[in-house]
Design a protein around this motif. Structure first.
Motif, PDB file in Angstrom:
ATOM      1  N   PRO A 193       1.639 -10.896 -53.905  1.00 51.32           N
ATOM      2  CA  PRO A 193       2.767 -10.944 -52.962  1.00 51.32           C
ATOM      3  C   PRO A 193       3.520 -12.256 -53.086  1.00 51.32           C
ATOM      4  O   PRO A 193       2.933 -13.310 -53.327  1.00 51.32           O
ATOM      5  N   THR A 194       4.841 -12.201 -52.927  1.00 52.60           N
ATOM      6  CA  THR A 194       5.658 -13.399 -53.002  1.00 52.60           C
ATOM      7  C   THR A 194       5.482 -14.224 -51.737  1.00 52.60           C
ATOM      8  O   THR A 194       4.916 -13.776 -50.735  1.00 52.60           O
ATOM      9  N   LEU A 195       5.994 -15.453 -51.777  1.00 52.86           N
ATOM     10  CA  LEU A 195       5.900 -16.335 -50.623  1.00 52.86           C
ATOM     11  C   LEU A 195       6.654 -15.743 -49.432  1.00 52.86           C
ATOM     12  O   LEU A 195       6.196 -15.843 -48.282  1.00 52.86           O
ATOM     13  N   LEU A 196       7.796 -15.097 -49.693  1.00 48.50           N
ATOM     14  CA  LEU A 196       8.558 -14.459 -48.615  1.00 48.50           C
ATOM     15  C   LEU A 196       7.774 -13.304 -48.002  1.00 48.50           C
ATOM     16  O   LEU A 196       7.752 -13.149 -46.770  1.00 48.50           O
ATOM     17  N   MET A 197       7.106 -12.509 -48.833  1.00 46.33           N
ATOM     18  CA  MET A 197       6.312 -11.402 -48.320  1.00 46.33           C
ATOM     19  C   MET A 197       5.154 -11.912 -47.478  1.00 46.33           C
ATOM     20  O   MET A 197       4.834 -11.340 -46.428  1.00 46.33           O
ATOM     21  N   LEU A 198       4.506 -12.997 -47.922  1.00 46.03           N
ATOM     22  CA  LEU A 198       3.419 -13.578 -47.136  1.00 46.03           C
ATOM     23  C   LEU A 198       3.925 -14.067 -45.782  1.00 46.03           C
ATOM     24  O   LEU A 198       3.243 -13.924 -44.761  1.00 46.03           O
ATOM     25  N   PHE A 199       5.137 -14.648 -45.774  1.00 46.75           N
ATOM     26  CA  PHE A 199       5.724 -15.126 -44.524  1.00 46.75           C
ATOM     27  C   PHE A 199       5.983 -13.953 -43.564  1.00 46.75           C
ATOM     28  O   PHE A 199       5.684 -14.035 -42.368  1.00 46.75           O
ATOM     29  N   ILE A 200       6.503 -12.864 -44.105  1.00 46.43           N
ATOM     30  CA  ILE A 200       6.783 -11.694 -43.258  1.00 46.43           C
ATOM     31  C   ILE A 200       5.483 -11.099 -42.714  1.00 46.43           C
ATOM     32  O   ILE A 200       5.415 -10.681 -41.544  1.00 46.43           O
ATOM     33  N   LEU A 201       4.438 -11.087 -43.540  1.00 51.92           N
ATOM     34  CA  LEU A 201       3.160 -10.534 -43.100  1.00 51.92           C
ATOM     35  C   LEU A 201       2.562 -11.340 -41.947  1.00 51.92           C
ATOM     36  O   LEU A 201       1.812 -10.792 -41.126  1.00 51.92           O
ATOM     37  N   GLN A 202       2.869 -12.631 -41.908  1.00 57.14           N
ATOM     38  CA  GLN A 202       2.366 -13.455 -40.808  1.00 57.14           C
ATOM     39  C   GLN A 202       3.006 -13.077 -39.477  1.00 57.14           C
ATOM     40  O   GLN A 202       2.461 -13.398 -38.416  1.00 57.14           O
ATOM     41  N   LEU A 203       4.155 -12.413 -39.522  1.00 57.76           N
ATOM     42  CA  LEU A 203       4.902 -12.109 -38.294  1.00 57.76           C
ATOM     43  C   LEU A 203       4.598 -10.729 -37.726  1.00 57.76           C
ATOM     44  O   LEU A 203       5.180 -10.353 -36.706  1.00 57.76           O
ATOM     45  N   VAL A 204       3.742  -9.961 -38.387  1.00 56.31           N
ATOM     46  CA  VAL A 204       3.473  -8.596 -37.925  1.00 56.31           C
ATOM     47  C   VAL A 204       2.120  -8.476 -37.245  1.00 56.31           C
ATOM     48  O   VAL A 204       1.710  -7.369 -36.895  1.00 56.31           O
ATOM     49  N   GLY A 205       1.426  -9.602 -37.051  1.00 57.97           N
ATOM     50  CA  GLY A 205       0.159  -9.558 -36.341  1.00 57.97           C
ATOM     51  C   GLY A 205       0.370  -9.237 -34.866  1.00 57.97           C
ATOM     52  O   GLY A 205       1.426  -9.507 -34.288  1.00 57.97           O
ATOM     53  N   PHE A 206      -0.663  -8.659 -34.237  1.00 58.95           N
ATOM     54  CA  PHE A 206      -0.550  -8.214 -32.849  1.00 58.95           C
ATOM     55  C   PHE A 206      -0.218  -9.375 -31.918  1.00 58.95           C
ATOM     56  O   PHE A 206       0.696  -9.282 -31.088  1.00 58.95           O
ATOM     57  N   VAL A 207      -0.933 -10.484 -32.052  1.00 59.36           N
ATOM     58  CA  VAL A 207      -0.708 -11.633 -31.174  1.00 59.36           C
ATOM     59  C   VAL A 207       0.681 -12.225 -31.403  1.00 59.36           C
ATOM     60  O   VAL A 207       1.387 -12.591 -30.447  1.00 59.36           O
ATOM     61  N   ILE A 208       1.097 -12.304 -32.666  1.00 59.69           N
ATOM     62  CA  ILE A 208       2.415 -12.868 -32.977  1.00 59.69           C
ATOM     63  C   ILE A 208       3.524 -11.997 -32.399  1.00 59.69           C
ATOM     64  O   ILE A 208       4.512 -12.495 -31.852  1.00 59.69           O
TER      65      ILE A 208
ATOM     66  N   ILE B 125      10.078 -21.256 -32.193  1.00 62.43           N
ATOM     67  CA  ILE B 125       9.888 -22.340 -33.165  1.00 62.43           C
ATOM     68  C   ILE B 125       8.422 -22.471 -33.552  1.00 62.43           C
ATOM     69  O   ILE B 125       8.071 -22.611 -34.735  1.00 62.43           O
ATOM     70  N   ILE B 126       7.524 -22.404 -32.551  1.00 63.39           N
ATOM     71  CA  ILE B 126       6.089 -22.527 -32.844  1.00 63.39           C
ATOM     72  C   ILE B 126       5.608 -21.380 -33.723  1.00 63.39           C
ATOM     73  O   ILE B 126       4.844 -21.574 -34.672  1.00 63.39           O
ATOM     74  N   VAL B 127       6.067 -20.156 -33.413  1.00 64.84           N
ATOM     75  CA  VAL B 127       5.667 -18.997 -34.215  1.00 64.84           C
ATOM     76  C   VAL B 127       6.159 -19.128 -35.646  1.00 64.84           C
ATOM     77  O   VAL B 127       5.422 -18.857 -36.613  1.00 64.84           O
ATOM     78  N   LEU B 128       7.392 -19.560 -35.848  1.00 66.58           N
ATOM     79  CA  LEU B 128       7.945 -19.712 -37.194  1.00 66.58           C
ATOM     80  C   LEU B 128       7.222 -20.801 -37.979  1.00 66.58           C
ATOM     81  O   LEU B 128       6.928 -20.644 -39.170  1.00 66.58           O
ATOM     82  N   ILE B 129       6.941 -21.916 -37.312  1.00 68.89           N
ATOM     83  CA  ILE B 129       6.220 -23.002 -37.993  1.00 68.89           C
ATOM     84  C   ILE B 129       4.819 -22.537 -38.390  1.00 68.89           C
ATOM     85  O   ILE B 129       4.348 -22.790 -39.509  1.00 68.89           O
ATOM     86  N   ASN B 130       4.151 -21.837 -37.488  1.00 69.44           N
ATOM     87  CA  ASN B 130       2.808 -21.320 -37.781  1.00 69.44           C
ATOM     88  C   ASN B 130       2.849 -20.339 -38.950  1.00 69.44           C
ATOM     89  O   ASN B 130       1.974 -20.373 -39.838  1.00 69.44           O
ATOM     90  N   ALA B 131       3.857 -19.457 -38.984  1.00 71.77           N
ATOM     91  CA  ALA B 131       3.979 -18.490 -40.074  1.00 71.77           C
ATOM     92  C   ALA B 131       4.241 -19.188 -41.403  1.00 71.77           C
ATOM     93  O   ALA B 131       3.691 -18.790 -42.440  1.00 71.77           O
ATOM     94  N   CYS B 132       5.073 -20.206 -41.395  1.00 72.64           N
ATOM     95  CA  CYS B 132       5.371 -20.955 -42.625  1.00 72.64           C
ATOM     96  C   CYS B 132       4.120 -21.637 -43.171  1.00 72.64           C
ATOM     97  O   CYS B 132       3.827 -21.556 -44.370  1.00 72.64           O
ATOM     98  N   ILE B 133       3.362 -22.288 -42.285  1.00 70.28           N
ATOM     99  CA  ILE B 133       2.149 -22.987 -42.723  1.00 70.28           C
ATOM    100  C   ILE B 133       1.120 -21.993 -43.258  1.00 70.28           C
ATOM    101  O   ILE B 133       0.504 -22.212 -44.308  1.00 70.28           O
ATOM    102  N   ALA B 134       0.922 -20.880 -42.533  1.00 67.37           N
ATOM    103  CA  ALA B 134      -0.069 -19.882 -42.960  1.00 67.37           C
ATOM    104  C   ALA B 134       0.320 -19.249 -44.298  1.00 67.37           C
ATOM    105  O   ALA B 134      -0.529 -19.050 -45.174  1.00 67.37           O
ATOM    106  N   ALA B 135       1.611 -18.921 -44.472  1.00 67.62           N
ATOM    107  CA  ALA B 135       2.066 -18.308 -45.727  1.00 67.62           C
ATOM    108  C   ALA B 135       1.907 -19.276 -46.894  1.00 67.62           C
ATOM    109  O   ALA B 135       1.453 -18.890 -47.980  1.00 67.62           O
TER     110      ALA B 135
END
Length: 234
Positions: A81-96, A130-140
């Motif tokens: 998966p590309t870096l963009l795909m990994l970033f998107i996958l971080q945003l589909v979690g239940f808690v997020i 902002i916190i969610v986006l920063i967390n997704a960027c770091i995780a991806a």
């Protein structure tokens, strides 16, 4: 698989199948790659069908030609998966998703409230975004770098095996093995492909990874008649 005694073997087909279809497709692939069923003929007959020599193996030129035609001896890997795909996958979690919904709800409520013209009233919703986006960027980014490290480690630990080519026993990387190669296995070696025994003396193979069988399974180069109702061995 791992071999318990040294023994020359005849490679009959590459394992270029998917992980999920490995057990079901290996035998069919062997039949498609050759003109005969390797399990039902003698080593000499298979030698002729595979256009090789048990004594001398393939020539380096012929091995290079087959490798170019069939590709490397390895299981097909799904694309990373590309870096963009990994970033998107971080945003589909239940808690997020819950946090994003909470941020949207906070902004909407404040947008219709008495302080809708006050920029500070939207602080909570914007802070969550902002916190969610920063967390997704770091995780991806972390997952992407971990994938790079794992790929580099895989290349560093790539297995090699001895084969006979041009009358000489040489050491080659497992992905470069081709149909018709004569493979020489020693104690503890991993079986690199779907093989047909040409010579064997008290050979036992561990098939635990495929069948779960805890005991080593004895192998022989002799053809055994298949009995009706008897399960086919790997």
């Amino acid at each position: 698989h791992s071999c318990r005694r040294g023994c020359p073997l005849l490679v009959v087909v590459l394992l270029r199948v998917s992980d999920t279809n490995l057990l079901n497709m290996a035998s069919a692939s062997a039949v498609n790659a050759l003109t005969v069923d390797p399990s039902e003929v003698t080593p000499e007959e298979l030698e002729q069908s595979a256009a090789t020599s048990i004594a001398n193996g393939l020539t380096p030129e012929r091995a290079a030609q087959v490798l170019a035609e069939d590709g490397p001896n390895e299981l097909e890997q799904p694309p990373r998966p590309t870096l963009l795909m990994l970033f998107i996958l971080q945003l589909v979690g239940f808690v997020i998703v819950l946090l994003l919904c909470a941020a949207v709800a906070s902004i909407v409520v404040n947008g219709y409230g008495p302080k809708k013209h006050d920029v500070l009233s939207y602080t909570t919703g914007m802070a969550i975004f902002i916190i969610v986006l920063i967390n997704a960027c770091i995780a991806a980014w972390t997952e992407h770098k971990a994938g790079d490290a794992l790929e580099a480690l895989t290349k560093m630990t790539q297995a090699s095996i001895y084969v006979v080519r041009g009358g000489k026993e040489i050491k080659v990387e497992v992905p470069t093995i081709v149909r018709g190669d004569i493979v020489v296995l020693g104690t503890g070696d991993v079986v690199p492909a779907d093989l047909r025994l040409a010579e064997a003396d008290d050979v036992k193979v561990s098939e635990m990874a495929l069948t779960g069988e805890p005991d080593d399974v004895a192998k022989t180069w002799k053809n055994k008649p298949r009995r009706e109702g008897e399960p086919e061995k790997l």
